[in-house]
Scaffold this active site. Structure first.
Site, PDB file in Angstrom:
ATOM      1  N   ASP A   8     -94.072  17.271  59.272  1.00  0.00           N
ATOM      2  CA  ASP A   8     -94.684  17.131  60.589  1.00  0.00           C
ATOM      3  C   ASP A   8     -94.053  18.172  61.517  1.00  0.00           C
ATOM      4  OD1 ASP A   8     -92.180  16.114  61.250  1.00  0.00           O
ATOM      5  OD2 ASP A   8     -92.901  14.162  61.922  1.00  0.00           O
ATOM      6  N   CYS A  63     -89.701  14.928  57.647  1.00  0.00           N
ATOM      7  CA  CYS A  63     -90.058  14.591  59.024  1.00  0.00           C
ATOM      8  C   CYS A  63     -88.729  14.448  59.774  1.00  0.00           C
ATOM      9  CB  CYS A  63     -90.944  13.341  59.102  1.00  0.00           C
ATOM     10  SG  CYS A  63     -90.186  11.794  58.557  1.00  0.00           S
ATOM     11  N   THR A  65     -86.698  11.893  60.458  1.00  0.00           N
ATOM     12  CA  THR A  65     -85.707  11.133  59.694  1.00  0.00           C
ATOM     13  C   THR A  65     -85.931  11.211  58.181  1.00  0.00           C
ATOM     14  OG1 THR A  65     -87.146   9.219  59.796  1.00  0.00           O
ATOM     15  CG2 THR A  65     -85.435   9.389  61.524  1.00  0.00           C
ATOM     16  N   HIS A  96     -81.925   9.328  37.333  1.00  0.00           N
ATOM     17  CA  HIS A  96     -82.231   7.912  37.078  1.00  0.00           C
ATOM     18  C   HIS A  96     -83.645   7.519  37.496  1.00  0.00           C
ATOM     19  CE1 HIS A  96     -77.880   6.170  36.688  1.00  0.00           C
ATOM     20  NE2 HIS A  96     -78.102   7.233  35.908  1.00  0.00           N
ATOM     21  N   HIS A 132     -83.040   3.938  31.206  1.00  0.00           N
ATOM     22  CA  HIS A 132     -83.472   4.628  32.439  1.00  0.00           C
ATOM     23  C   HIS A 132     -84.965   4.950  32.373  1.00  0.00           C
ATOM     24  CE1 HIS A 132     -79.541   4.694  34.044  1.00  0.00           C
ATOM     25  NE2 HIS A 132     -79.037   5.467  33.092  1.00  0.00           N
TER      26      HIS A 132
END
Ligand code: RB5
Length: 143
Positions: A8, A63, A65, A96, A132
């Site tokens: 963004d 973005c 955060t 993983h 895994h």
């Protein structure tokens, strides 16, 4: 590798920095999402990444955060997006979780830290250990 970067407006600068670093390291990049600093909704950038991802090896969503754009990206069944704030998380996201999209927060990370995390993500290889692999398969099972 072919890498698509989506962001963004809040992450334009970091996206440009990572694109330059990736190209210097020999990768091919595509940018989608905000074109300038005008407000651009992060779910729309995630949707653009989902469209472009099939013709790329990996995606990077950014973005402010990293939270909103990773939430939206993970709504697509073909995407396993991992929001990472350390190199260890990035390495584990590949090893993983077989993550195919790295999510970063431009207002959380410094540029060098974001690049170090990106490098760790790209270096990582999915684990061959059956437990895994089985867990990664479960990530995609219908709810
Ligand atoms: C935009 O101001 C901000 O809300 C967005 O970049 C992101 O942090 C949302 O999760």
């Amino acid at each position: 590798m072919r890498i698509v970067l989506a962001s963004d407006h809040a992450a334009l600068e970091l996206r440009g920095y990572l694109k330059d670093q990736l190209e210097k390291a020999g990768h091919e990049t595509t940018e989608v999402g905000a074109l300038n600093t005008e407000a651009y909704d992060y779910p729309d950038a995630a949707d653009e990444l989902a469209k472009a991802l099939p013709s790329h090896d990996f995606g990077i969503v950014i973005c402010g955060t990293g939270i909103g754009i990773s939430i939206r990206a993970n709504r697509f069944p073909q995407i396993r997006a991992a929001l990472c704030t350390t190199e260890y998380m990035a390495a584990m996201a590949r090893e993983h979780n077989d993550a195919n999209v790295l999510a970063l927060g431009a207002r959380v990370l410094g540029t060098e830290q974001a690049w170090a995390i990106t490098e760790a993500f790209l270096r990582g290889k999915p684990s061959e250990v059956p437990r895994h692999k089985a867990r990664v398969d479960k990530l995609g099972r219908p709810i």
